[in-house]
Design a protein around this motif. Structure first.
Motif, mmCIF file in Angstrom:
data_model
loop_
_atom_site.group_PDB
_atom_site.id
_atom_site.type_symbol
_atom_site.label_atom_id
_atom_site.label_comp_id
_atom_site.label_asym_id
_atom_site.label_seq_id
_atom_site.Cartn_x
_atom_site.Cartn_y
_atom_site.Cartn_z
ATOM 1 N N LEU A 78 -3.649 47.421 -39.272
ATOM 2 C CA LEU A 78 -4.651 48.226 -39.525
ATOM 3 C C LEU A 78 -5.227 47.538 -40.867
ATOM 4 C CD1 LEU A 78 -3.495 51.956 -39.220
ATOM 5 C CD2 LEU A 78 -4.194 50.436 -37.463
ATOM 6 N N HIS A 79 -4.868 46.444 -41.137
ATOM 7 C CA HIS A 79 -5.559 45.998 -42.567
ATOM 8 C C HIS A 79 -5.510 44.481 -42.649
ATOM 9 C CE1 HIS A 79 -5.390 46.098 -47.215
ATOM 10 N NE2 HIS A 79 -6.314 45.217 -46.807
ATOM 11 N N MET A 80 -6.570 43.843 -42.394
ATOM 12 C CA MET A 80 -6.526 42.087 -42.309
ATOM 13 C C MET A 80 -7.702 41.712 -42.762
ATOM 14 S SD MET A 80 -6.920 41.774 -38.041
ATOM 15 C CE MET A 80 -5.455 43.213 -38.156
ATOM 16 N N HIS A 81 -7.943 40.541 -43.213
ATOM 17 C CA HIS A 81 -9.218 39.980 -43.624
ATOM 18 C C HIS A 81 -9.540 38.760 -42.864
ATOM 19 C CE1 HIS A 81 -9.353 42.479 -47.312
ATOM 20 N NE2 HIS A 81 -7.938 42.620 -47.024
ATOM 21 N N SER A 82 -10.975 38.551 -42.552
ATOM 22 C CA SER A 82 -11.466 37.470 -41.981
ATOM 23 C C SER A 82 -12.278 36.615 -42.922
ATOM 24 C CB SER A 82 -12.418 38.089 -40.918
ATOM 25 O OG SER A 82 -13.707 38.532 -41.317
ATOM 26 N N VAL A 111 -13.086 48.461 -43.286
ATOM 27 C CA VAL A 111 -13.452 48.079 -44.488
ATOM 28 C C VAL A 111 -12.245 48.409 -45.286
ATOM 29 C CG1 VAL A 111 -14.566 50.250 -45.223
ATOM 30 C CG2 VAL A 111 -15.184 48.102 -46.353
ATOM 31 N N GLU A 112 -11.897 47.340 -46.365
ATOM 32 C CA GLU A 112 -11.146 47.844 -47.478
ATOM 33 C C GLU A 112 -12.280 48.210 -48.642
ATOM 34 O OE1 GLU A 112 -8.362 44.834 -49.059
ATOM 35 O OE2 GLU A 112 -7.269 46.373 -50.010
ATOM 36 N N VAL A 113 -12.451 49.208 -49.018
ATOM 37 C CA VAL A 113 -13.584 49.535 -49.921
ATOM 38 C C VAL A 113 -12.997 49.766 -51.327
ATOM 39 C CG1 VAL A 113 -13.510 52.057 -49.569
ATOM 40 C CG2 VAL A 113 -15.556 51.076 -50.428
ATOM 41 N N ASP A 121 -12.479 43.785 -44.230
ATOM 42 C CA ASP A 121 -12.986 43.083 -45.144
ATOM 43 C C ASP A 121 -13.181 43.823 -46.468
ATOM 44 O OD1 ASP A 121 -12.588 40.082 -44.558
ATOM 45 O OD2 ASP A 121 -13.941 40.567 -42.981
ATOM 46 N N HIS A 122 -13.481 42.922 -47.660
ATOM 47 C CA HIS A 122 -13.828 43.722 -48.892
ATOM 48 C C HIS A 122 -15.217 44.122 -48.870
ATOM 49 C CE1 HIS A 122 -9.644 42.858 -50.759
ATOM 50 N NE2 HIS A 122 -10.176 41.617 -50.265
ATOM 51 N N SER A 123 -15.287 45.086 -50.027
ATOM 52 C CA SER A 123 -16.637 45.568 -50.158
ATOM 53 C C SER A 123 -17.259 44.844 -51.275
ATOM 54 C CB SER A 123 -16.526 47.211 -50.536
ATOM 55 O OG SER A 123 -15.715 47.107 -51.919
ATOM 56 N N THR A 128 -0.266 44.316 -42.457
ATOM 57 C CA THR A 128 -0.062 42.961 -43.154
ATOM 58 C C THR A 128 -0.987 42.673 -44.096
ATOM 59 O OG1 THR A 128 -1.261 41.948 -41.454
ATOM 60 C CG2 THR A 128 0.849 42.154 -40.859
ATOM 61 N N ASP A 129 -2.214 43.176 -44.270
ATOM 62 C CA ASP A 129 -3.281 42.687 -45.145
ATOM 63 C C ASP A 129 -3.218 41.226 -45.056
ATOM 64 O OD1 ASP A 129 -4.905 42.543 -47.204
ATOM 65 O OD2 ASP A 129 -3.639 43.308 -48.731
ATOM 66 N N ALA A 130 -3.214 40.805 -44.074
ATOM 67 C CA ALA A 130 -3.035 39.383 -43.462
ATOM 68 C C ALA A 130 -4.479 38.389 -43.909
ATOM 69 C CB ALA A 130 -2.794 38.927 -42.095
ATOM 70 N N HIS A 131 -4.255 37.302 -44.572
ATOM 71 C CA HIS A 131 -5.362 36.651 -45.086
ATOM 72 C C HIS A 131 -5.533 35.161 -44.161
ATOM 73 C CE1 HIS A 131 -5.699 39.597 -48.104
ATOM 74 N NE2 HIS A 131 -6.955 38.853 -48.423
ATOM 75 N N MET A 132 -4.291 34.924 -43.551
ATOM 76 C CA MET A 132 -4.397 33.962 -42.493
ATOM 77 C C MET A 132 -3.182 34.180 -41.418
ATOM 78 S SD MET A 132 -2.233 31.309 -44.951
ATOM 79 C CE MET A 132 -2.687 31.894 -46.460
HETATM 80 ZN ZN ZN Z 1 -6.850 43.817 -48.409
#
Ligand code: ZN
Ligand code: DGT
Ligand code: CA
Ligand code: CA
Length: 597
Positions: free
Chosen positions: A354-358, A427-429, A388-390, A540-544
């Motif tokens: 439920l949490h990841m960044h592209s 979104v991660e606001v 993704d971030h706000s 995971t808040d995965a960034h890769m």
């Molecule tokens: Zn995050």
């Protein structure tokens, strides 16, 4: 055959050099900021690579294709693989006080602080700096007020603690690597991780392993173990025990060899925790038994009663098996005697992340690449949410409302191609200083999932900000709730009782963030949250791509927090998550109608 640790050598070395280069650029001032960021990103990416760089084609063009690695950095990698050094780094080192650079990894010691320390006092390594601070020599210097000094000393203490204990993820990696080698040694019947590592504590003092073999082979086996490539300085080597430091690190490993009929009791003893052991032993004594690392015996006759496996011992005791994660003396022994221990959540129960960044913000990959990867590697997953971030997160490439609109179209396009609604829009606001959110309500309404996180204001009590975020009708989850970075940043203060009540009341979930240095919400608070009826997510808040495997760490935090499958939202179908969201929507509607009338 080439050995694993040696195979990985280049990645660790290069990640380390790029981290140092980033530190040099940081030190050199704000105009080098982008270089500092680029090298730090490259360092993280290389550290997370599955294969060693030496297995990649050694030319700039191929390396440039790795996400997050630009041409200039690719050139440095090639130079390093070919010559064993990087000229640019050698030159950079001459422009900075090299011995002070690693201080910038310590909370409070930013580039400006380190620069003053060097320019004014000519100190060149961290021990000198700490001595000077402790001796009060920095007092009265501009910029070094009482509060600043206190801050520096707190950062230093945290850093030192961090150096003494390893993160769970690192310990698991070296522990499992060693374990698989030990299991292959001739004569070894069984072997298992023990100690805090088997209990999956968030940090690990040393690695413990228990192995079982026939006594006549012990000496031979012990010698073979000490010849493994991972072994550095040997601290103790007897027949039954080998202790050594790993090569190139301060990590200690304790290995015990035991007989087949005492394997279970030895494993139980060396798994701990110590407090758990003491309690169990005292209880068994009251029943007329003697429990030790050698087995369970009749206290009067010394007759052996059990010890081959842990299961055998629990059975003898008329107890339910206690998973290692629960062995912390928190009531597990009593409950196990009543066969009332919870059935803990497992990695296989997880149905989505439920949490990841592209790449749209600070992640390394395109959304499509992420989706394809997950579908191939995590076949149980039924959904993923891109979060993704706000806008406020400028350094992390935070998106504007119009960017999110474009991102939605991109997600629709990929989902269509996949033939299913696999990728959700999230979104991660940012929660701003006053507790309001970084995007307005109309924008927030359009997401499938909203995580609200704090990324600023770490030195204050943040209960009120978080409570306010919970009350927002669009917020579904609070991200990395305490803000801690293990060994680097203390959690900010929160009144968890108030927060948990508010989360439960509003139907807002709370996250276990699986990043190795976060593991936030932490185990003890997870237990408390569940007792308050709060819904937990593990993300995971995965960034890769390599970071999606961190899910395992988050699951172990949940297990240490006594969570069953039903406590964790992302063990449920997407349909159930929609139902969870409806509760929040209903709550918000009720609230606003009581305000209006
Ligand atoms: Zn995050
Ligand atoms: P760590 O290494 O600090 O992360 O924590 P542990 O739990 O791995 O502790 P360690 O490595 O000192 O010892 C491994 C286990 O051995 C420990 O969990 C329980 C057992 N043990 C060690 N010392 C004692 C002791 O004095 N009494 C009892 N009952 N058990 C002990
Ligand atoms: Ca240990
Ligand atoms: Ca130990």
């Amino acid at each position: 055959m080439k050995q694993m640790l040696e195979d990985r050598r280049y990645n660790h070395e290069l990640a380390d050099i790029f981290h140092r280069m980033s530190a040099c650029y940081k030190y050199l001032g704000p105009q080098q900021r982008f270089r500092a960021i680029a090298y730090e990103t490259a360092s993280r990416i290389i550290d997370g690579l599955k294969d060693d760089l030496s297995m990649y084609p050694c030319d700039v063009k191929s390396l440039d294709k790795l996400s997050g690695i630009g041409e200039s950095i690719a050139e440095k990698i090639v130079e390093y693989l070919k010559t064993g050094k990087i000229t640019a780094y050698e030159q950079l080192k001459n422009k900075v006080p090299e011995g002070l650079l690693e201080m910038m990894d310590i909370a409070g010691f930013g580039p400006a602080t380190v620069k003053i320390i060097y320019d004014k006092f000519g100190l060149t390594n961290k021990e000198e700096v700490i001595d000077a601070i402790e001796a009060g020599k920095l007092k009265g210097v501009r910029g070094f007020g009482l509060k600043k000094i206190e801050n520096l000393m707190r950062g230093w203490k945290l850093y030192k603690q961090g150096q003494e204990r390893m993160l769970l993820s690192e310990a698991l990696e070296v522990g499992n690597e060693l374990l698989s080698k030990i299991r292959k040694i001739e004569g070894i019947d069984k072997a298992e991780l023990a100690g805090s590592l088997r209990r999956r504590k968030e940090t690990i003092g040393d690695v413990d392993i228990v192995a079982c073999a026939k006594r006549k082979d012990w000496k031979k086996i012990s010698n073979k173990i000490l010849k493994l490539t991972q072994v550095g300085r040997v601290l103790a080597s007897g027949e039954t025990k080998a202790s050594f430091l790993l090569k190139d690190s301060r990590t200690q490993v304790d290995i015990r060899l035991v007989n087949e009929d005492e394997y279970g009791s030895a494993l139980m003893y060396f798994t701990g925790s110590k407090e758990h052991n003491v309690k169990l032993r005292t209880w068994s004594k009251s029943k007329g038994w003697k429990l030790s690392e050698y087995g369970v015996f009749d206290a009067k006759t010394d007759k052996r009663l059990a010890g081959r496996t842990e299961e055998e011992i629990y059975k003898w005791f008329h107890m339910q098996y206690i998973p290692p994660e629960l062995r912390e003396e928190k009531g597990e022994i009593e409950l196990s005697r009543e066969y009332k221990l919870p059935k803990l959540v497992e990695l296989d129960d997880i149905r989505g992340d439920l949490h990841m960044h592209s790449k749209w913000s600070d992640g390394a990959e395109e959304i499509e690449t992420i989706a394809q990867f997950i579908l191939k590697e995590f076949t149980r997953y039924e959904y993923i949410i891109i979060t993704d971030h706000s806008p406020t997160e400028r350094v992390a490439g935070g998106l504007q409302p119009e960017d999110f609109k474009k991102q939605f179209l991109e997600i629709d396009r990929i989902n269509k191609k996949l033939g299913k609604n696999f990728i959700k829009k999230g979104v991660e606001v940012d929660i701003l200083l006053d507790g309001s959110l970084d995007l307005n309500d109309d924008v927030l309404k359009q997401f499938d999932w909203v995580i609200a996180s704090i990324h600023t204001g770490f030195n204050r009590d943040n209960t009120e900000r978080l409570v306010k975020a919970c009350q927002h009708p669009s917020v579904n989850c609070i991200g990395h709730p305490s803000g801690r970075l293990i060994g680097k940043r203390e959690p900010y203060s929160i009144d968890f009782k108030i927060l948990f009540k508010k989360l439960a009341e509003t139907g807002t979930a709370i996250e276990i963030n699986s990043q190795p240095d976060r593991l936030d919400l932490k185990d003890d608070f997870v237990k408390e949250a569940v007792e308050h009826g709060v819904t937990i997510t593990i993300s995971t808040d995965a960034h890769m791509l390599s970071q999606f495997a961190f899910m395992e760490l988050g699951v172990s935090v949940a297990r240490r927090g006594w969570c069953t499958q039903k406590h964790i939202l992302n063990t449920q179908s997407w349909h159930s998550i929609e139902t969870f969201k409806e509760y929040k929507a209903g709550f918000a509607a009720k609230e606003s109608s009581t305000i209006n009338h």
